[in-house]
Design a protein around this motif. Sequence first.
Motif, PDB file in Angstrom:
ATOM      1  N   GLY A  71      69.496  -6.830 -33.567  1.00 48.65           N
ATOM      2  CA  GLY A  71      68.389  -6.694 -32.635  1.00 48.65           C
ATOM      3  C   GLY A  71      68.187  -7.877 -31.712  1.00 48.65           C
ATOM      4  O   GLY A  71      67.313  -7.844 -30.843  1.00 48.65           O
ATOM      5  N   ALA A  92      68.926  -0.865 -30.099  1.00 50.27           N
ATOM      6  CA  ALA A  92      68.630   0.252 -31.005  1.00 50.27           C
ATOM      7  C   ALA A  92      69.614   1.389 -30.861  1.00 50.27           C
ATOM      8  O   ALA A  92      70.085   1.942 -31.854  1.00 50.27           O
ATOM      9  CB  ALA A  92      67.199   0.756 -30.767  1.00 50.27           C
ATOM     10  N   ARG A 158      56.941  -8.050 -28.720  1.00 49.24           N
ATOM     11  CA  ARG A 158      58.015  -7.297 -28.084  1.00 49.24           C
ATOM     12  C   ARG A 158      58.487  -7.905 -26.766  1.00 49.24           C
ATOM     13  O   ARG A 158      59.625  -7.697 -26.352  1.00 49.24           O
ATOM     14  CB  ARG A 158      57.527  -5.861 -27.840  1.00 49.24           C
ATOM     15  N   ASP A 168      61.942  -4.358 -30.304  1.00 49.58           N
ATOM     16  CA  ASP A 168      61.841  -3.077 -30.996  1.00 49.58           C
ATOM     17  C   ASP A 168      60.682  -2.308 -30.368  1.00 49.58           C
ATOM     18  O   ASP A 168      59.607  -2.860 -30.122  1.00 49.58           O
ATOM     19  CB  ASP A 168      61.594  -3.299 -32.491  1.00 49.58           C
ATOM     20  N   LYS A 218      61.099  -2.149 -36.977  1.00 44.93           N
ATOM     21  CA  LYS A 218      62.298  -1.907 -37.790  1.00 44.93           C
ATOM     22  C   LYS A 218      63.109  -3.176 -37.975  1.00 44.93           C
ATOM     23  O   LYS A 218      64.270  -3.114 -38.392  1.00 44.93           O
ATOM     24  CB  LYS A 218      63.168  -0.829 -37.111  1.00 44.93           C
TER      25      LYS A 218
END
Length: 784
Positions: A71, A92, A158, A168, A218
């Motif tokens: 990520g 993702a 974020r 994410d 996540k």
Amino acid sequence: MNKPGVHAITVRIHGVDRIFDSGEPVTIGRAPEVGLTVDSPWVSRIHAELSWQGGWVFADRHSTNGVFIDGRRVVQPVRVDARVQLRLGDPASGPLVVLTPHRSRRERSPAPAHTPTPDVHKTMMASTTQRPPVRHRPSTAPISAPTRIPPAGLSIGRTGENQIVVDDVLASRRHARLVRIREGLGIEDLGSVNGTFVNGARTRRTVLREGDIVTIGKVDLVVAGGTVRYRQRAPAETGLSLHGVGFVVEGSKQLLVDVSMGAGPGSLTAMIGPSGAGKSTLARVIAGSANPSCGAVTFEGRNLHAEYPAVRSRIGLVPQEDVLHRQLTVRQALRYAAELRLPPDTTTADRDRVIAGVLAELALTEHADTRVDRLSGGQRKRASVALELLTGPSLLILDEPTSGLDPALDRQVMAMLRNLADAGRVVVVVTHSVTHLDMCDQVLLLAPGGKTAYCGHPAGVGAALGSSDWAEIFTRVSADPDGVFAAYRAREARGSRRPAPAPPRVGPPGRPAHTSTGRQISTVARRQLRLILADRGYLTFLVVLPFVLGALSLVVPGEAGFGAAGPGAPTEPAQVMVLLILGACFMGSALSVRDLVGERTIYHRERAVGLLPAAYLFAKSIVFGLAALVQSIVLVGIVVAGKGAPGPGAVIPSGSIELLVDIALTACCCVMVGLLLSALARSSDQVMPLLVVTVMAQLVMCGGLIPVTDRAVLDQLSWLFPARWGFAAGASTVDLRAHVATVQPDELWQHTSEIWLLDVAILVVLGTAFGFATLRHLRLKAQR
């Protein structure tokens, strides 16, 4: 065998392995002239390069969308000394690339005869013979010292405005903050929607110890050295693992018996078997909606049921029935779903960017503005999958996605699942179709009673069960489930001895994260309004209905209207009032009676991802109530224009306005009756009979057609019907007792402010009671 001085590396992408040597660099991108072509909108023409520089090195070639590991965007070249997983273009959903360097000749040791080749690596995940990996929870580890935390703390979120960026879609813009507290390093949640978890437990503010796992969206972060960093998972903590899973109901009835399986990232697993084999039950256990009676399910190194609140955002579940409103376009359906599922601080542009990526991955971009009811079966199934991909799940479970599809569409859906798995997800599909199992990495064949008959690559079923004919295999499995289960266990025992499954660890399921109640009400209300406007047949019916009912009221003979009845039509005011109340009951009930039952599957899925039943019901009540008000205005306007206005009301000086209040309140109360009937109905086929019976009962119980006053049981029973109080309020407004000589002396019809307010108050109370009964039923349905 590598030549001396030559080094090799295996590159896996889209499920295909290619081996390159160190002779020359390997360019990766979308252009046809590169060494390894990756056809994806996320990938630049020349995106990255893999080269030997005394060791394998993977470098970004100034691509537009970048390269991501765990990520996090990689800006410096990455040395590949061991197996590395990375994504191109998007953290993702970008194409997953797996790099596995080969050991040089000097490092190699003679391989045993049974060592699997790279081509069958994924198929060896089928049998899980070890105990589930239990992630260490350092309750006695030292508290982390905040030596690297500034006085203002470090924000986590974020966007790039944070010191620690978590890329994410489920992370809020400002999600959490690392802070100095009296004990040492602490973390506090900043009011995020999806929550901050420490070692699987949601927290608002807590002290952090070295080695603690912080989960945001996540993404897992590990506490180390007074701060947090992205967590590198060990090979044993990747993918999905089932360890001796059992499921028992009614005390002794076994639906699943000792089911074990492993599925790594990038794998597609089909769960097949005859009816009664427990496939759907196992899917529910894997999805976390049912707790196993024994054994354990782990996903990405976490006990799925013990830490379900922290893991649920990584799981996508596509039910057998389509979870889309057919009157909406694909883009509209995804936009409303994104509003409900993504954090409220996600901008419209961010949501549209997520939707565009999902549409591109599922090849739905050209159908984005097509109504769902005009899509083919395969396209509708892809659109249902698109709803789940909005949150970027790494585990995707599908229940009978090919049910009812022809062979061509069946193949399209399986090819879609293959592509979804190749993007790095764990994909599990429950299916009865065995036509295209060759696209799967493994199949789990269950016998009746939830007993495993086979688990492995589809090509190996012949050697294990003595036949490659699935019809013959299903017949044998159905006839002798205990025998095939014993044979499967014997085959497993020859490979290795499996320890007894650990007892299940089940934590509280917790409530799903959700956006604010006001936002949910707004989203559902706007969607409901668009649904009404998009269904032209239904909209035409709603528009025409009050005109028809108003015209029917004018058929009543006489010219007195709501005034004193003449000798030629002694009951004219009462008859007009009966038709008005009957029309209000019919309009209100017809507005909403088919709604909840028609989208029950959609509601259950949205409830599972955070939709509040109260917000859902309140939004629909608002829209249908406003529609009932508009219809009531038309109905009363036609009657007043044709029959004349009533005299002064019991409370409001204008009798026409007070009559409108009577009719509108009755219609709105019957909206709630319709919603309750819709919630109670088991299928759409039951709705119309329920509607007819209810309207007929309202006609009888209103008291204007058949006397109910002072009739034991019937009088008391009529109190439960909105028509009784709506007619009483209308009779009070027009002073029916004074204008109709033959009318019964009902105390509820008196032309006084006290009686009128009582009638209206009871209508409000009944509507509220029907609403609470509907809400209770929705909550009970959601818990089952």
